[in-house]
Write an enzyme that holds these catalytic residues in place. Structure first.
Site, mmCIF file in Angstrom:
data_model
loop_
_atom_site.group_PDB
_atom_site.id
_atom_site.type_symbol
_atom_site.label_atom_id
_atom_site.label_comp_id
_atom_site.label_asym_id
_atom_site.label_seq_id
_atom_site.Cartn_x
_atom_site.Cartn_y
_atom_site.Cartn_z
ATOM 1 C CD GLU A 51 -2.878 -1.247 0.182
ATOM 2 O OE1 GLU A 51 -3.108 -0.192 -0.442
ATOM 3 O OE2 GLU A 51 -3.447 -2.312 -0.073
ATOM 4 C CB CYS B 55 -1.283 7.102 1.221
ATOM 5 S SG CYS B 55 -2.611 6.085 1.891
#
Length: 529
Positions: A273, A307
Site C-alpha cells: 500500500e 496517502c
C-alpha cells in the site's frame, strides 16, 4: 351502510404481507440471539484468556535482532493449527476488539501526542479500527467457510469445494501517519484468516507504537502476535531477511520496492500500500465553494500526511482565482487566520520533512500561506499558483499541507500531465457532468476514483482500498481483507465405489469419441452431485 367486501387477491396479499412481517421479526430475533450468545461465549473465553495472560511475565520490548527468532516461533505456532478453526479466530478477534475498545481514549491520546492531530480525527481513527474488526467478526463464517461448487463430468459423483487457506506467518509493516488504523486493521485481517502475525510499527509514532505493543502483549497471546517499534531501517532489513510467508507493507515506494524484492526472492506474496501524486480535477459545472472546501478539508487531514490526500488540483483557467480564494477562505474558516495557534491543525512528522516542505515553498509562486517553522515542525496550509509540470512541487508526492493549483483549458491537457505520474492511489473529480466523469474514468488509471468528494470512500467496507503499479499491489478493507490474507484452495472429494474407465489407457476410438462429444456438447458440469 354498504359493507366493504375484500377480494380474494386482497386477502391473499394481506396474508402474505403479515407472513413476511412475522418472518422478518423472527429472523431479527434469531440473529440477535445468535449474536448475543456468540458474543457471550467469546466474552467468557476472553476473560479466561485475560486471566492466563495476567499471570504471564510481561515481554521485553522486541529488538530488531530478535526478529528472526520471533519469526521462527510464530511459524511454529502456526504449524500447531491453533488458529485453524473459526472459533479460535473469533476468540482472538474478540481479544483484539476488547483491546481497542477498552483503551480507546488512551490510544486516541497517544495519536494526538505523536501527530498533534485534532481530537475528533484521533477518535475517528480508533473507531475505524473497531468497525473493521466488527466487520471481520460478523462476516468470518460468510467469507471463510468452505463452499461447494459445481463438479465436472470427469469427477462424476464426486464433490468439489473451495476453501480459504491462510498463508502462515504474516509480516505487517505499518507507517506513522495513521499508526492505529494502518497497523491493527491488517493485523485483524491476518488473524481472522488464521495467520500468525509479526507487526513492525514505526518509531516516528513512538507513543502510539509503544502503547499498542504493550496492549498486544497484555491482550493477545504472544504465540499469535508480536510487535516491534524501537528501530526503523534495521528492523525492516531484518524483516526482509526473515522467512515470513507473506508481507503486508504500507509506506513509501522506495521501501515498498525493497519489500517486494525480498518477497520475490523467497517466492512469497506481498501486498504493498504505497502512495502517489493524487490529482483532483475541478470542472466549471460544480459548486465551486463546496468543491474548494472539500479539497481544503482533504489537504488539512493530518496536515496533508495521508496517502489518499489530494496532492495537486487541475482547475479551468477562467475560474482559477475564484477557486484559490475559496480554498483560502476554507483554510481560514477551519483553523482561523493564524493556523499555527489552532489546536486542530497537525504538525509535520519530522524536522527534515518540514525542511523539505520549505524548499518546495521557496521555489514556488505562493498564492496563500507559506509560513514554515522547522523547529516546531509547522507548515502553514499553502496554495501554490502558476505551477508547471516540471516544478519541484510536481516531482514527487508532497505529503504535506501544500496545494499546487494547475490551470487547464482541455481535459486532454490534464490527461497528458497525469501521465507524468501514472497510476495514482486515488483520483478526485469535481463535476456535475456525468459524461465528463465517465470520460475521466476511461482515461485515468487509479486505485480509486471519486466524484465530488475525497478520502471518505475509505469508510465504506464494501469498497477495496489499494493502488495499482507504482501506487501499490493488492487491496484490502471489508471482504477484500479476507481475499488478501488467505488464498483459495481447491478441495475435491472423490470415491472408489464407481470407476469411470473413459480416462484409462489404452485410449480407444470410443473413448476419443465420448470425450469429444462431451467437449462439443458444452455440458461438462454436473452440479452438486
Amino acid at each position: 351502510m354498504e359493507a366493504y367486501v375484500l377480494s380474494l387477491s386482497d386477502v391473499l396479499f394481506n396474508i402474505l404481507f403479515i407472513g413476511v412481517c412475522i418472518l422478518s421479526v423472527l429472523l431479527l430475533i434469531s440473529h440477535a440471539l445468535k449474536y448475543i450468545i456468540g458474543d457471550s461465549k467469546e466474552k467468557k473465553l476472553f476473560n479466561q484468556r485475560l486471566e492466563q495472560i495476567k499471570n504471564q511475565q510481561p515481554l521485553e520490548p522486541t529488538k530488531y535482532q530478535d526478529i528472526q527468532t520471533i519469526c521462527k516461533t510464530l511459524k511454529e505456532s502456526y504449524s500447531t493449527n491453533a488458529l485453524r478453526h473459526l472459533d479460535a479466530r473469533k476468540e482472538v478477534l474478540y481479544c483484539l476488539y476488547r483491546m481497542v475498545l477498552d483503551n480507546k481514549q488512551a490510544i486516541s491520546n497517544a495519536i494526538r501526542e505523536d501527530l498533534h492531530r485534532d481530537v475528533g480525527m484521533c477518535v475517528a481513527e480508533v473507531n475505524s479500527v473497531i468497525h473493521e474488526i466488527n466487520f471481520l467478526r460478523k462476516n468470518l463464517n460468510k467469507y471463510l467457510k468452505r463452499k461447494q461448487v459445481p463438479t465436472v463430468c470427469a469427477q462424476l459423483f464426486g464433490k468439489s469445494f473451495v476453501e480459504r487457506e491462510p498463508y502462515g506467518c504474516v509480516c505487517v509493516i505499518s507507517p506513522w501517519n495513521f499508526p492505529a488504523n494502518l497497523s491493527l486493521i491488517p493485523c485483524a485481517g491476518a488473524l481472522a484468516c488464521g495467520n500468525t502475525v509479526f507487526l513492525k510499527m514505526s518509531k516516528y509514532s513512538m507513543a502510539t507504537s509503544k502503547l499498542i505493543a504493550e496492549l498486544c502483549d497484555k491482550y493477545i497471546p504472544s504465540e499469535y502476535l508480536r510487535c516491534e517499534y524501537l528501530t526503523g531501517r534495521e528492523a525492516i532489513q531484518e524483516c526482509c531477511s526473515a522467512s515470513f510467508d507473506y508481507y503486508f507493507f504500507t509506506g513509501s515506494t522506495y521501501v515498498g520496492k525493497l519489500i517486494n524484492q525480498a518477497a520475490a526472492e523467497k517466492m512469497v506474496p506481498a501486498t504493498l500500500e504505497l502512495g502517489g501524486k493524487n490529482p483532483a480535477i475541478v470542472d466549471k459545472s460544480v459548486n465551486l465553494k463546496v468543491a474548494a472546501k472539500r479539497i481544503a478539508w482533504a489537504k488539512s487531514i493530518n496536515a496533508g500526511q495521508i496517502c489518499v490526500c489530494v496532492d495537486h488540483v487541475f482547475v479551468p483557467r477562467s475560474i482559477k482565482n475564484e477557486f484559490c480564494e475559496a480554498v483560502k477562505n476554507s483554510f481560514i474558516k477551519f483553523f482561523g487566520e493564524d493556523q499555527k495557534k489552532s489546536e486542530d491543525f497537525g504538525r509535520i512528522i519530522t524536522k527534515s520533512a518540514a525542511k523539505k516542505m520549505k524548499e518546495i515553498i521557496d521555489q514556488s509562486d505562493v498564492y496563500y500561506g507559506g509560513e514554515v517553522d522547522i523547529e516546531n515542525k509547522y507548515v502553514q496550509p499553502t496554495i501554490l499558483q502558476n505551477v508547471k509540470i516540471d516544478d519541484l512541487c510536481m516531482k514527487e508526492e508532497i505529503f504535506g499541507p501544500i496545494l499546487p493549483v494547475i490551470e487547464y483549458d482541455t481535459l486532454d491537457e490534464v490527461f497528458e500531465m497525469v501521465k507524468q505520474h501514472p497510476n495514482p492511489l486515488a483520483c478526485y473529480v469535481f463535476t456535475e457532468d456525468n459524461d465528463m466523469f465517465e470520460h475521466v474514468i476511461a482515461n485515468i488509471n487509479s486505485g480509486a476514483i471519486y466524484n465530488n468528494d475525497s478520502i471518505v470512500h475509505l469508510l465504506n467496507p464494501n469498497l477495496p482500498f489499494g493502488g495499482n503499479c507504482q501506487s501499490g499491489i493488492g487491496c484490502y478493507h471489508g471482504k477484500y481483507t479476507f481475499d488478501t490474507f488467505s488464498r483459495p484452495r481447491a478441495v475435491c472429494n472423490g470415491h472408489t465405489s464407481f470407476d469411470l474407465s473413459l480416462k484409462d489407457w489404452p485410449f480407444t476410438s470410443f473413448q476419443s469419441w465420448a470425450v469429444d462429444r462431451m467437449a462439443a456438447s458444452e455440458i461438462p458440469v454436473v452440479s452438486y452431485l
